[in-house]
Design a protein around this motif. Structure first.
Motif, PDB file in Angstrom:
ATOM      1  N   VAL A 162       1.231  -1.130   0.155  1.00 12.97           N
ATOM      2  CA  VAL A 162      -0.217   0.030   0.212  1.00 12.97           C
ATOM      3  C   VAL A 162       0.989   1.594  -0.419  1.00 12.97           C
ATOM      4  CG1 VAL A 162      -1.501   1.563   1.050  1.00 12.97           C
ATOM      5  CG2 VAL A 162      -1.895  -0.425   1.639  1.00 12.97           C
ATOM      6  N   VAL A 163       1.364   2.277  -0.811  1.00 16.71           N
ATOM      7  CA  VAL A 163       1.124   2.753  -0.734  1.00 16.71           C
ATOM      8  C   VAL A 163       0.781   4.532  -1.321  1.00 16.71           C
ATOM      9  CG1 VAL A 163       2.793   4.521  -2.717  1.00 16.71           C
ATOM     10  CG2 VAL A 163       3.036   1.811  -2.959  1.00 16.71           C
ATOM     11  N   ASP A 164       0.790   5.655   0.042  1.00 13.83           N
ATOM     12  CA  ASP A 164       0.267   6.939  -0.194  1.00 13.83           C
ATOM     13  C   ASP A 164       1.379   7.518  -1.021  1.00 13.83           C
ATOM     14  OD1 ASP A 164      -1.196   9.204   0.793  1.00 13.83           O
ATOM     15  OD2 ASP A 164       0.462   9.201   2.995  1.00 13.83           O
ATOM     16  N   TYR A 165       0.563   7.793  -1.347  1.00 13.63           N
ATOM     17  CA  TYR A 165       1.040   8.936  -2.387  1.00 13.63           C
ATOM     18  C   TYR A 165       1.146  10.476  -2.412  1.00 13.63           C
ATOM     19  CZ  TYR A 165       1.439   4.862  -6.009  1.00 13.63           C
ATOM     20  OH  TYR A 165       1.121   3.490  -5.928  1.00 13.63           O
ATOM     21  N   THR A 166       0.255  10.808  -1.541  1.00  9.93           N
ATOM     22  CA  THR A 166       0.184  12.020  -0.979  1.00  9.93           C
ATOM     23  C   THR A 166       0.300  12.389   0.643  1.00  9.93           C
ATOM     24  OG1 THR A 166      -1.763  11.515   0.065  1.00  9.93           O
ATOM     25  CG2 THR A 166      -1.468  12.916  -2.145  1.00  9.93           C
ATOM     26  N   PRO A 167       2.291  11.871   0.846  1.00  9.20           N
ATOM     27  CA  PRO A 167       2.493  11.669   2.097  1.00  9.20           C
ATOM     28  C   PRO A 167       2.424  13.319   2.708  1.00  9.20           C
ATOM     29  CG  PRO A 167       4.341  11.822   0.721  1.00  9.20           C
ATOM     30  CD  PRO A 167       3.203  11.622   0.059  1.00  9.20           C
ATOM     31  N   GLU A 168       2.357  13.458   3.898  1.00  8.04           N
ATOM     32  CA  GLU A 168       2.703  14.347   4.804  1.00  8.04           C
ATOM     33  C   GLU A 168       3.739  15.052   4.625  1.00  8.04           C
ATOM     34  OE1 GLU A 168       0.501  14.389   8.491  1.00  8.04           O
ATOM     35  OE2 GLU A 168      -1.905  13.528   7.333  1.00  8.04           O
ATOM     36  N   MET A 169       5.383  14.299   4.798  1.00  7.60           N
ATOM     37  CA  MET A 169       6.248  14.431   4.711  1.00  7.60           C
ATOM     38  C   MET A 169       6.881  13.946   3.221  1.00  7.60           C
ATOM     39  SD  MET A 169       7.020  13.885   8.514  1.00  7.60           S
ATOM     40  CE  MET A 169       9.344  14.342   9.341  1.00  7.60           C
ATOM     41  N   GLY A 170       8.360  14.692   3.148  1.00  5.74           N
ATOM     42  CA  GLY A 170       9.359  14.064   2.597  1.00  5.74           C
ATOM     43  C   GLY A 170       8.773  15.650   0.946  1.00  5.74           C
ATOM     44  N   SER A 171      10.622  15.712   0.620  1.00  5.98           N
ATOM     45  CA  SER A 171      10.055  16.682  -0.170  1.00  5.98           C
ATOM     46  C   SER A 171      11.582  16.110  -1.603  1.00  5.98           C
ATOM     47  CB  SER A 171      10.162  17.610   0.429  1.00  5.98           C
ATOM     48  OG  SER A 171      12.115  17.622   0.378  1.00  5.98           O
ATOM     49  N   VAL A 172      11.299  16.546  -3.000  1.00  2.00           N
ATOM     50  CA  VAL A 172      12.635  16.309  -3.830  1.00  2.00           C
ATOM     51  C   VAL A 172      12.249  17.814  -4.539  1.00  2.00           C
ATOM     52  CG1 VAL A 172      12.276  14.167  -4.359  1.00  2.00           C
ATOM     53  CG2 VAL A 172      10.936  16.030  -5.698  1.00  2.00           C
ATOM     54  N   SER A 173      13.518  17.850  -4.496  1.00  2.00           N
ATOM     55  CA  SER A 173      13.460  19.320  -5.135  1.00  2.00           C
ATOM     56  C   SER A 173      14.712  19.511  -5.577  1.00  2.00           C
ATOM     57  CB  SER A 173      14.013  20.585  -3.998  1.00  2.00           C
ATOM     58  OG  SER A 173      15.299  19.756  -3.132  1.00  2.00           O
ATOM     59  N   PHE A 174      15.626  20.314  -6.300  1.00  2.00           N
ATOM     60  CA  PHE A 174      17.139  20.200  -7.670  1.00  2.00           C
ATOM     61  C   PHE A 174      18.164  21.377  -7.003  1.00  2.00           C
ATOM     62  CE2 PHE A 174      13.580  20.675 -11.251  1.00  2.00           C
ATOM     63  CZ  PHE A 174      14.592  19.732 -11.152  1.00  2.00           C
ATOM     64  N   THR A 175      19.090  20.523  -5.887  1.00  3.91           N
ATOM     65  CA  THR A 175      20.193  21.864  -6.171  1.00  3.91           C
ATOM     66  C   THR A 175      20.584  23.085  -7.037  1.00  3.91           C
ATOM     67  OG1 THR A 175      21.490  19.734  -5.720  1.00  3.91           O
ATOM     68  CG2 THR A 175      20.211  19.964  -4.073  1.00  3.91           C
ATOM     69  N   SER A 176      21.271  21.687  -8.322  1.00  2.81           N
ATOM     70  CA  SER A 176      21.241  22.441  -9.252  1.00  2.81           C
ATOM     71  C   SER A 176      20.552  22.090 -10.187  1.00  2.81           C
ATOM     72  CB  SER A 176      22.736  23.090  -9.479  1.00  2.81           C
ATOM     73  OG  SER A 176      23.131  21.622  -9.987  1.00  2.81           O
ATOM     74  N   PRO A 177      20.852  23.518 -11.373  1.00  6.53           N
ATOM     75  CA  PRO A 177      20.713  24.815 -11.297  1.00  6.53           C
ATOM     76  C   PRO A 177      19.660  25.344 -10.599  1.00  6.53           C
ATOM     77  CG  PRO A 177      19.605  24.454 -13.097  1.00  6.53           C
ATOM     78  CD  PRO A 177      19.923  22.800 -13.166  1.00  6.53           C
ATOM     79  N   ASN A 178      19.877  26.718  -9.853  1.00  9.49           N
ATOM     80  CA  ASN A 178      19.071  27.047  -9.122  1.00  9.49           C
ATOM     81  C   ASN A 178      17.976  28.115 -10.086  1.00  9.49           C
ATOM     82  OD1 ASN A 178      20.854  27.333  -6.985  1.00  9.49           O
ATOM     83  ND2 ASN A 178      21.872  28.964  -7.561  1.00  9.49           N
ATOM     84  N   ASN A 179      16.557  28.142  -9.604  1.00 11.89           N
ATOM     85  CA  ASN A 179      15.227  29.024 -10.471  1.00 11.89           C
ATOM     86  C   ASN A 179      16.144  30.608 -10.829  1.00 11.89           C
ATOM     87  OD1 ASN A 179      12.495  29.105 -11.238  1.00 11.89           O
ATOM     88  ND2 ASN A 179      12.447  30.367  -9.063  1.00 11.89           N
ATOM     89  N   GLY A 180      15.733  30.414 -11.771  1.00 16.62           N
ATOM     90  CA  GLY A 180      15.988  32.077 -12.979  1.00 16.62           C
ATOM     91  C   GLY A 180      17.244  31.400 -13.644  1.00 16.62           C
ATOM     92  N   ALA A 181      17.886  30.675 -13.133  1.00 16.35           N
ATOM     93  CA  ALA A 181      19.432  30.697 -14.098  1.00 16.35           C
ATOM     94  C   ALA A 181      19.984  30.521 -15.591  1.00 16.35           C
ATOM     95  CB  ALA A 181      20.107  29.503 -13.309  1.00 16.35           C
ATOM     96  N   SER A 182      20.501  31.106 -16.009  1.00  9.73           N
ATOM     97  CA  SER A 182      21.157  31.161 -17.429  1.00  9.73           C
ATOM     98  C   SER A 182      22.272  29.603 -17.345  1.00  9.73           C
ATOM     99  CB  SER A 182      21.264  32.542 -17.946  1.00  9.73           C
ATOM    100  OG  SER A 182      19.845  33.229 -17.654  1.00  9.73           O
ATOM    101  N   VAL A 183      21.800  28.889 -18.125  1.00 11.04           N
ATOM    102  CA  VAL A 183      22.512  28.207 -18.458  1.00 11.04           C
ATOM    103  C   VAL A 183      22.282  27.601 -20.193  1.00 11.04           C
ATOM    104  CG1 VAL A 183      21.786  26.380 -16.627  1.00 11.04           C
ATOM    105  CG2 VAL A 183      20.265  26.519 -18.787  1.00 11.04           C
ATOM    106  N   THR A 184      23.816  26.785 -20.027  1.00 11.37           N
ATOM    107  CA  THR A 184      23.723  26.185 -21.764  1.00 11.37           C
ATOM    108  C   THR A 184      23.507  25.143 -21.690  1.00 11.37           C
ATOM    109  OG1 THR A 184      26.077  26.115 -21.456  1.00 11.37           O
ATOM    110  CG2 THR A 184      25.023  28.148 -22.628  1.00 11.37           C
ATOM    111  N   SER A 185      23.221  24.649 -22.499  1.00 12.16           N
ATOM    112  CA  SER A 185      23.078  23.380 -23.050  1.00 12.16           C
ATOM    113  C   SER A 185      23.899  21.784 -23.191  1.00 12.16           C
ATOM    114  CB  SER A 185      21.964  23.150 -24.208  1.00 12.16           C
ATOM    115  OG  SER A 185      21.414  21.516 -24.620  1.00 12.16           O
ATOM    116  N   PRO A 186      24.483  20.648 -23.128  1.00 13.45           N
ATOM    117  CA  PRO A 186      23.585  19.976 -22.252  1.00 13.45           C
ATOM    118  C   PRO A 186      23.316  20.540 -20.661  1.00 13.45           C
ATOM    119  CG  PRO A 186      25.289  18.537 -22.518  1.00 13.45           C
ATOM    120  CD  PRO A 186      25.618  20.134 -23.425  1.00 13.45           C
ATOM    121  N   VAL A 187      22.354  20.852 -19.968  1.00 13.33           N
ATOM    122  CA  VAL A 187      22.101  21.038 -18.825  1.00 13.33           C
ATOM    123  C   VAL A 187      22.107  20.321 -18.048  1.00 13.33           C
ATOM    124  CG1 VAL A 187      20.416  22.238 -17.398  1.00 13.33           C
ATOM    125  CG2 VAL A 187      20.127  22.885 -19.969  1.00 13.33           C
TER     126      VAL A 187
END
Length: 329
Positions: A162-187
């Protein structure tokens, strides 16, 4: 856990609580990837009018003994898509019932889950398909023929994590690049998770665990929905448990999300979104080398010419691309 209904069929639903045995909230709608996608198939037929017989089973998400009368059928995963090939139809319509004898899914009667969009019951006569949601799994008790109700019937067991797909705890996130960053491809992307175990899909479906997905210019999926496996459309799967990736992105503005999913790519409500600006390469030769083979083709030279006409590059930059074309041909 067992109970007896009036027909004497024993219901046994063994729910495996994993990852600390967390209580599970009701699962939201499960996206069906289409009736051409099936995780497991059961071939079932009649033995006269006295019993059902399973003749074949394919896929690890379901199990049943073959060659015996009215075998117990065990579903090993919720959220999976199941197909039953009914060799006894039309004389022996198939039906799934709960402990009280109420029809849940039926080829003849109006089952309470027949119209459920998440279950997506499809009845083509000789073949039926459905998605086993958590709600449906909690009610499953037996299968039977709607005509020979006392002879042709067998038990159903759901033995699934049984899997809770809406857990009260837990998170995932990007550590890089930062939000709003300007980058070149490949990223290059680096991701992290808290109170969620990132692991290979080969470990199977476990509560509070799974792998990460990157979505480019696509909205996050609702909890329980299947994340498409379609890189050209912007869906990238990292089923090996990776937390870093490189993706080729076209110059311009992009919305990029990371989302956790289980081993079958069903989405958790764990996601993070960033905005990126992908800048064109500073080197004009690299910029117009669209296929990345290190050479400039006539079509790529034409792209550079149009960019010069539009004022996007200088004459000296066009000359560099032209020189690269000459060297390549």
């Amino acid at each position: 856990m067992g109970s007896e209904d009036s027909s004497g069929v024993t219901r046994r639903i063994a729910i495996k609580l994993v990852a600390g045995g967390a209580a599970v909230a009701a699962m939201g709608p499960t996206a069906v990837t289409g009736t051409d996608h099936v995780d497991a198939t059961v071939d079932i037929t009649n033995v006269g009018a006295s019993a059902w017989e399973v003749t074949a089973v394919s896929g690890s998400d379901v199990s049943a003994a073959t060659g015996v009368d009215n075998p117990e059928i065990t579903f090993n995963a919720t959220g999976s898509r199941y197909r039953f090939n009914n060799g006894g139809f039309p004389n022996h319509p198939l039906e799934f019932r709960d402990d009280s004898g109420n029809a849940l899914l039926s080829q003849r009667n109006s089952g309470t889950f027949n119209g459920d969009s998440a279950v997506n019951w499809v009845d083509d006569g000789d073949t039926v398909e459905f998605t086993l949601t958590s709600e449906l799994a909690a009610e499953m008790a037996e299968y039977r023929c709607t005509v020979h109700v006392n002879a042709m019937k067998g038990g159903v067991t759901v033995d699934a994590p049984v899997v809770d797909y809406t857990p009260e705890m837990g998170s995932v996130s990007f550590t890089s690049p930062n939000n709003g960053a300007s980058v070149t491809s490949p990223v290059s992307f680096d991701m992290t998770a808290e109170n969620f175990t990132v692991e290979a899909a080969s470990n199977g479906v476990r509560d509070g665990a799974g792998h990460l997905h990157i979505l480019v210019d696509q909205p996050a999926l609702n909890p329980g929905e299947v994340i498409p496996n379609n890189e050209p459309e912007g869906y990238y799967h990292y089923g090996d448990g990776s937390t870093s990736a490189q993706i080729d992105l076209e110059p311009g503005e992009h919305t990029v999300s990371v989302q956790a999913g289980d081993a079958k790519h069903r989405a958790y409500n764990l996601t993070d979104t960033i905005q990126l600006t992908v800048e064109p390469p500073a080197d004009p030769v690299s910029r117009f080398d669209a296929d990345g083979d290190g050479n400039i083709s006539i079509s790529e030279l034409g792209d550079a010419g149009r960019a010069y006409i539009d004022g996007e590059i200088s004459i000296s930059e066009l000359a560099q691309v032209g020189q690269a074309y000459t060297s390549s041909n």
